[in-house]
Write a protein that holds these residues in place. Structure first.
Motif, mmCIF file in Angstrom:
data_model
loop_
_atom_site.group_PDB
_atom_site.id
_atom_site.type_symbol
_atom_site.label_atom_id
_atom_site.label_comp_id
_atom_site.label_asym_id
_atom_site.label_seq_id
_atom_site.Cartn_x
_atom_site.Cartn_y
_atom_site.Cartn_z
ATOM 1 N N ASN A 73 0.824 -1.212 0.000
ATOM 2 C CA ASN A 73 0.000 0.000 0.000
ATOM 3 C C ASN A 73 0.857 1.261 0.000
ATOM 4 O O ASN A 73 0.482 2.276 -0.611
ATOM 5 C CB ASN A 73 -0.935 0.004 1.205
ATOM 6 C CG ASN A 73 -2.177 -0.847 0.976
ATOM 7 O OD1 ASN A 73 -2.645 -0.986 -0.142
ATOM 8 N ND2 ASN A 73 -2.702 -1.421 2.033
ATOM 9 N N ASN A 77 0.463 4.037 -2.851
ATOM 10 C CA ASN A 77 0.214 5.446 -2.532
ATOM 11 C C ASN A 77 1.321 6.351 -3.062
ATOM 12 O O ASN A 77 1.053 7.472 -3.532
ATOM 13 C CB ASN A 77 0.059 5.622 -1.023
ATOM 14 C CG ASN A 77 -1.250 5.046 -0.507
ATOM 15 O OD1 ASN A 77 -2.247 5.035 -1.212
ATOM 16 N ND2 ASN A 77 -1.244 4.558 0.726
ATOM 17 N N THR A 95 -9.562 7.196 -1.809
ATOM 18 C CA THR A 95 -10.186 6.608 -0.627
ATOM 19 C C THR A 95 -9.517 5.271 -0.319
ATOM 20 O O THR A 95 -9.033 4.584 -1.221
ATOM 21 C CB THR A 95 -11.696 6.379 -0.818
ATOM 22 O OG1 THR A 95 -11.916 5.525 -1.962
ATOM 23 C CG2 THR A 95 -12.419 7.699 -1.026
ATOM 24 N N HIS A 96 -9.497 4.918 0.961
ATOM 25 C CA HIS A 96 -8.892 3.661 1.394
ATOM 26 C C HIS A 96 -9.857 2.961 2.345
ATOM 27 O O HIS A 96 -10.453 3.599 3.216
ATOM 28 C CB HIS A 96 -7.567 3.920 2.101
ATOM 29 C CG HIS A 96 -6.863 2.674 2.541
ATOM 30 N ND1 HIS A 96 -6.047 1.944 1.692
ATOM 31 C CD2 HIS A 96 -6.872 2.020 3.719
ATOM 32 C CE1 HIS A 96 -5.579 0.889 2.345
ATOM 33 N NE2 HIS A 96 -6.062 0.923 3.578
ATOM 34 N N SER A 97 -10.027 1.674 2.160
ATOM 35 C CA SER A 97 -10.905 0.904 3.044
ATOM 36 C C SER A 97 -10.290 -0.459 3.322
ATOM 37 O O SER A 97 -9.542 -0.995 2.512
ATOM 38 C CB SER A 97 -12.296 0.738 2.420
ATOM 39 O OG SER A 97 -12.207 0.066 1.172
ATOM 40 N N ASP A 98 -10.614 -1.001 4.493
ATOM 41 C CA ASP A 98 -10.144 -2.323 4.891
ATOM 42 C C ASP A 98 -11.291 -3.327 4.805
ATOM 43 O O ASP A 98 -12.463 -2.964 4.720
ATOM 44 C CB ASP A 98 -9.590 -2.291 6.322
ATOM 45 C CG ASP A 98 -8.340 -1.443 6.435
ATOM 46 O OD1 ASP A 98 -7.547 -1.445 5.485
ATOM 47 O OD2 ASP A 98 -8.177 -0.767 7.471
ATOM 48 N N SER A 111 -7.351 -4.926 1.900
ATOM 49 C CA SER A 111 -7.606 -3.489 1.831
ATOM 50 C C SER A 111 -7.818 -3.074 0.379
ATOM 51 O O SER A 111 -7.418 -3.781 -0.545
ATOM 52 C CB SER A 111 -6.441 -2.707 2.432
ATOM 53 O OG SER A 111 -5.252 -2.940 1.688
ATOM 54 N N THR A 112 -8.456 -1.924 0.197
ATOM 55 C CA THR A 112 -8.718 -1.383 -1.132
ATOM 56 C C THR A 112 -8.334 0.091 -1.172
ATOM 57 O O THR A 112 -8.687 0.843 -0.265
ATOM 58 C CB THR A 112 -10.212 -1.509 -1.500
ATOM 59 O OG1 THR A 112 -10.579 -2.887 -1.512
ATOM 60 C CG2 THR A 112 -10.483 -0.917 -2.883
ATOM 61 N N THR A 113 -7.621 0.463 -2.208
ATOM 62 C CA THR A 113 -7.325 1.871 -2.479
ATOM 63 C C THR A 113 -8.002 2.237 -3.791
ATOM 64 O O THR A 113 -7.755 1.601 -4.813
ATOM 65 C CB THR A 113 -5.814 2.118 -2.579
ATOM 66 O OG1 THR A 113 -5.191 1.728 -1.336
ATOM 67 C CG2 THR A 113 -5.514 3.589 -2.844
ATOM 68 N N THR A 114 -8.877 3.232 -3.754
ATOM 69 C CA THR A 114 -9.665 3.611 -4.919
ATOM 70 C C THR A 114 -9.378 5.063 -5.296
ATOM 71 O O THR A 114 -9.281 5.926 -4.423
ATOM 72 C CB THR A 114 -11.173 3.453 -4.637
ATOM 73 O OG1 THR A 114 -11.437 2.093 -4.255
ATOM 74 C CG2 THR A 114 -12.001 3.800 -5.871
ATOM 75 N N SER A 130 -9.074 0.952 -8.987
ATOM 76 C CA SER A 130 -8.774 0.564 -7.608
ATOM 77 C C SER A 130 -7.691 -0.501 -7.576
ATOM 78 O O SER A 130 -7.476 -1.234 -8.547
ATOM 79 C CB SER A 130 -10.029 0.040 -6.901
ATOM 80 O OG SER A 130 -10.516 -1.129 -7.555
ATOM 81 N N ASP A 132 -6.815 -3.616 -4.978
ATOM 82 C CA ASP A 132 -7.121 -4.446 -3.810
ATOM 83 C C ASP A 132 -5.866 -5.213 -3.409
ATOM 84 O O ASP A 132 -5.132 -5.694 -4.273
ATOM 85 C CB ASP A 132 -8.226 -5.456 -4.115
ATOM 86 C CG ASP A 132 -9.561 -4.797 -4.381
ATOM 87 O OD1 ASP A 132 -9.718 -3.619 -4.004
ATOM 88 O OD2 ASP A 132 -10.439 -5.445 -4.969
#
Length: 271
Positions: A73, A77, A95-98, A111-114, A130, A132
């Motif tokens: 990640n 980034n 946006t970032h989500s787990d 995790s996902t970075t979109t 994105s 993943d």
């Protein structure tokens, strides 16, 4: 009396032997059942031991994966920072989500970075991609998955790709090269969309000086005059307009049948 007692004793002996034989058979059955039960319990203990060993290994591998996920990640980034530092892409929403790559009842580890690029004067269609990061079922590999979404689809592009890396591998070069390739591919697709007539046809304007019809996103200059918005394809046409605005404002309509700049142009380098 003695004869009677003797006959009674003789009659009782066979019954006693039968009872003893029956007891022996029951004991043998019990022994067999106990052996089966003991064997089953031994198997359960073996399974429990293997499960505990596997669980301990998995926990250790998950800790390794967490470190790998953080490293990947960070790379993603960093590379996105390069992309979004370019003026064409600095309006991207990151946006970032787990919680990606989970199975029912299991702890979520992915995790996902979109990155979302909204519609704008230069971008007629919303675009989103994105990354993943999750692990495989045995937690041997980290999987990086790329997805790109463009609707409607008028150009060819790679919408999905994956990279699997061993969580024991601590080198960054393969991940960096792969992420860079995805970002370069996105930018190539971005400009394929930018120059494609199907995406731009509802946003055509006419240069009042040159009489050229072109997508407003390609305007070199934009002027507000007498409540009208004028788009200039080149700086030269804008300067020429400034020398005599009344002339061009009076003759703008006669250029509507002029040259249309709508051919498909690609920034992809041919191999």
């Amino acid at each position: 009396m003695s004869d009677l007692a003797s006959s009674t004793y003789v009659a009782a002996a066979p019954n006693s032997e039968k009872a003893a034989a029956a007891d022996q058979l029951k004991k043998e059955l019990a022994d067999r059942l106990i052996a089966l039960i003991d064997n089953a319990e031994a198997r359960v203990r073996s399974m429990q031991k293997k499960a505990a060993t596997k669980f301990t290994r998995r926990q250790s591998r998950l800790a390794q994966f967490a470190a790998t996920r953080t490293r990947v990640n960070r790379i993603i980034n960093d590379r996105l920072g390069v992309l979004m530092s370019q003026s064409q892409f600095n309006d991207g929403q990151l946006t970032h989500s787990d919680g990606v790559g989970c199975t029912a009842g299991a702890k979520c580890n992915g995790s996902t970075t979109t990155v979302t690029f909204p519609t704008s004067a230069a971008r007629q269609k919303r675009m989103e991609f994105s990354f993943d990061v999750f692990h495989d079922s045995d937690v041997d590999n980290a999987v990086v998955e790329y997805r790109l979404q463009i609707l409607p689809v008028f150009v060819k592009f790679v919408s999905h790709d994956q990279l699997a890396i061993s969580i024991d591998d601590q080198t960054d070069s393969d991940v960096v090269a792969w992420v860079d390739a995805k970002l370069v591919g996105f930018v190539e697709t971005y400009f394929d969309v930018f120059f494609h007539p199907e995406y731009q046809k509802s946003h055509m304007v006419t240069d009042p000086v040159m009489g050229i019809s072109f997508p407003k996103a390609m305007a070199s200059s934009i002027r507000q005059t007498d409540g009208r918005t004028l788009y200039f394809f080149t700086d030269e046409s804008c300067r020429q307009f400034s020398e005599d605005p009344s002339y061009y404002l009076g003759t703008t309509l006669r250029f509507n049948h002029g040259i249309k700049l709508h051919g498909t142009v690609s920034h992809r380098r041919e191999s």
